[in-house]
Design an enzyme around this catalytic site. Structure first.
Site, PDB file in Angstrom:
ATOM      1  N   LYS A 193       1.330   6.498   0.862  1.00  0.00           N
ATOM      2  CA  LYS A 193       0.918   5.330   1.636  1.00  0.00           C
ATOM      3  C   LYS A 193      -0.604   5.361   1.769  1.00  0.00           C
ATOM      4  CE  LYS A 193       2.020   2.779   5.842  1.00  0.00           C
ATOM      5  NZ  LYS A 193       2.949   2.703   6.976  1.00  0.00           N
ATOM      6  N   ASP A 223      11.307  -6.490   6.798  1.00  0.00           N
ATOM      7  CA  ASP A 223      10.777  -5.640   5.727  1.00  0.00           C
ATOM      8  C   ASP A 223      10.527  -4.217   6.216  1.00  0.00           C
ATOM      9  OD1 ASP A 223       8.765  -7.260   7.172  1.00  0.00           O
ATOM     10  OD2 ASP A 223       7.334  -5.958   6.168  1.00  0.00           O
ATOM     11  N   ARG A 264       0.826  -1.211   0.000  1.00  0.00           N
ATOM     12  CA  ARG A 264       0.000   0.000   0.000  1.00  0.00           C
ATOM     13  C   ARG A 264       0.853   1.251   0.000  1.00  0.00           C
ATOM     14  NH1 ARG A 264      -2.578   0.761   5.806  1.00  0.00           N
ATOM     15  NH2 ARG A 264      -0.975  -0.247   7.040  1.00  0.00           N
TER      16      ARG A 264
END
Ligand code: AMP
Ligand code: MG
Length: 536
Positions: free
Chosen positions: A129, A277, A109
């Site tokens: 975002k 991540d 996203r």
């Protein structure tokens, strides 16, 4: 169009130009192999409105704050259209989540707008975002709710002003659309206001970008990504052959991460989701989700309800977890190196950097001119006392700097006790505190009053020095929640005021004392104030 909006914002999208792209032009969820990025057009929103912006970040890009309020810019910051030079794309990465390999994740996203080159030549990646689904959205919608967007917007800027390396936030745009979220993961989804943050960093590259091709055995892509990163993000590493450069790069990532974590620990920041991540290779705080600020000092505290059981990402474990994450990067880089020597040396740089940054920061927080070995036990004991006394970390250290050079245990300890959320628990530690105070004094925590200096002048000097290391204002969890509720009711002005307070976290701001207050009792167990889920 661009010349009237902003003559200077020029894009040079090197990631797209120099790294292999996914040939598939359509935007649907899939595994993406042998490519570093995919086309990911943002999904337009109904009614974008600029709710807040950071004048400093606009300045970094050479944009005027006025330009951002134009329909052209608001639309671009919502993803509804692109300004000249902008391209919409998402990058491919993997990661270890809560200690387990999770395979492909990617920008689910976050949609890039490109790499803006400011007039001074600095390169800034821009990302939206919450601007819609990408090939990496897995089972989710690519959207973000207003509450988590306000939190990311404010904390990015607050961290910067505290001196903690971080990605930045340019804008917060309300989408005018609602998003369905099950905030407590208890089967009660509801419609919430949606929003989009434009975040800005020299690079959003994460450890997971290298882990994914390594895990897939795609050494060609791995090598390409490393070479690209060296060239674009670490151009100062020029010495030696390819192997030496990779070793130097890894060591620098480790050193930067060590300093970052030391800074988190010194201000009481808990990231909450330190998956690989979510770990920047530039040593920036990245991906603000269920983060929180330590209030009563508890090393086991985590704001993330998803992690309440294992507490993998609690405050006290952050240094160890950061190292574990760097070890995952080391493992990913192994195929490019003849043996582990440089990787082992790099990890030692993490230990050294975390150690030296921590001691320097805590020496300053305690008011010592530098760190000495004797300070170690004093600090350890202080942490125990703060924990057992339920003392507010930020408030305690600020008070410590306020003490006058003439303070003795009788005058100082009652003032410090004010930082506790549980006076009866502080009282139980009274003897411990008296002993701690004696040790603190013995280690010359107070400067000698020099000839020609009055006690008052010496106290003021001490306060000035210590206040520069001990913030008065941090983004307390309940403060963020208050402005979120106000914004959800249609009034974003609380965000502006809080942002303004957080611009000068180390300064006294007369009239704004309420923003420095300890967590009020009502906020102790309230959702959003004490605990958060990953649902955002
Ligand atoms: P996080 O732990 O929040 O960084 O998210 C882990 C992964 O889930 C990343 O790949 C995100 O891009 C993805 N993700 C999180 N929330 C959403 C969402 N609402 N829509 C699509 N992808 C998401
Ligand atoms: Mg993430």
């Amino acid at each position: 169009m661009s010349s009237t909006i902003n003559p200077s914002l020029h894009f040079d999208n090197r990631w797209l130009r120099e790294l292999p792209g996914d040939p598939e032009p359509r935007n649907f969820i899939r595994q993406v192999d042998r490519a570093a990025w995919s086309h990911a057009p943002a999904t337009p929103v109904a009614n974008p409105a600029l709710l807040a912006h950071s004048a400093e970040v606009a300045g970094l890009l050479g944009l005027s704050a006025d330009a951002l309020t134009t329909p052209e810019w608001v639309g671009a910051l919502a993803g509804n259209h692109r300004l000249p030079g902008m391209q919409h794309y998402a990058t491919c990465y993997g990661g270890h989540q809560f200690g387990h390999w999770a395979g492909q994740l990617g920008d689910g996203r976050a949609i890039y707008l490109g790499e803006a080159i400011a007039q001074n030549g600095l390169r800034w990646e821009l990302q939206l975002k919450g601007a819609g689904a990408t090939p990496y959205s897995r089972n989710a919608d690519g959207r973000a709710v207003l509450r988590s967007s306000v939190r990311e917007f404010l904390c990015s800027e607050a961290m910067h002003h505290l001196g903690v390396p971080t990605t930045r936030a340019l804008s917060l745009v309300g989408s005018g659309e609602s998003v369905m979220r099950d905030m407590f993961y208890n089967g009660n989804p509801r419609a919430e206001a949606g929003a989009i943050v434009c975040r800005v960093a020299p690079s959003f590259t994460r450890i997971g970008h290298f882990e994914l091709p390594a895990a897939r055995g795609d050494h060609a892509l791995l090598r390409q990504l490393v070479a690209f990163t060296l060239s674009r993000d670490f151009p100062h590493i020029t010495h030696g052959d390819e192997i030496e450069r990779i070793g130097a790069w890894f060591a620098e990532v480790c050193a930067r991460t060590g300093e970052l974590i030391a800074r988190w620990m010194s201000v009481g920041f808990v990231h909450g989701v330190m998956n690989t991540d979510n770990i920047s290779i530039l040593g920036l705080t990245i991906d603000y989700g269920p983060y929180g600020w330590l209030e009563d000092f508890d090393p086991g505290w985590t704001p993330n309800t998803t992690d309440a059981e294992g507490r993998r990402y609690c405050f006290g474990r952050q240094p160890e977890i950061a190292r574990w994450n760097l070890e995952r990067l080391a493992i990913a880089l192994r195929p490019l190196l003849p043996d582990d020597t440089l990787l082992t040396q790099g990890l030692q740089r993490y230990d050294a950097s975390y150690g030296s940054s921590t001691t320097a920061l805590f020496a300053a927080k305690l008011g010592f001119p530098g760190w000495r070995d004797e300070h170690g036990p004093l600090l350890e004991r202080l942490f125990e006392l703060l924990f057992h006394s339920e003392a507010d970390m930020t408030d305690f250290f600020r008070r410590l700097g306020e003490l006058t050079v003439a303070a003795n245990a009788g005058s100082a300890l009652p003032l410090l006790a004010e930082s506790s959320y549980a006076p009866e628990r502080w009282a139980m530690q009274a003897q411990g505190w008296r002993e701690w105070w004696q040790q603190y004094i013995a280690l010359s925590a107070f400067p000698q009053v020099g000839a020609g200096d009055t006690a008052i002048a010496a106290s003021l000097k001490r306060a000035e020095r210590m206040h520069a290391a001990n913030p008065r204002y941090v983004l307390r969890n309940y403060l963020a929640q208050q402005v979120i509720e106000q914004a959800e009711a249609g009034d974003p002005t609380g965000i502006h005021e809080l942002l303004d307070v957080l611009r000068r976290p180390y300064s006294e701001q007369p009239g704004r004392e309420r923003f420095a207050e300890k967590r009020p009792e009502w906020a102790r167990h309230k959702a959003g104030c004490s605990a958060l889920s990953c649902s955002s």
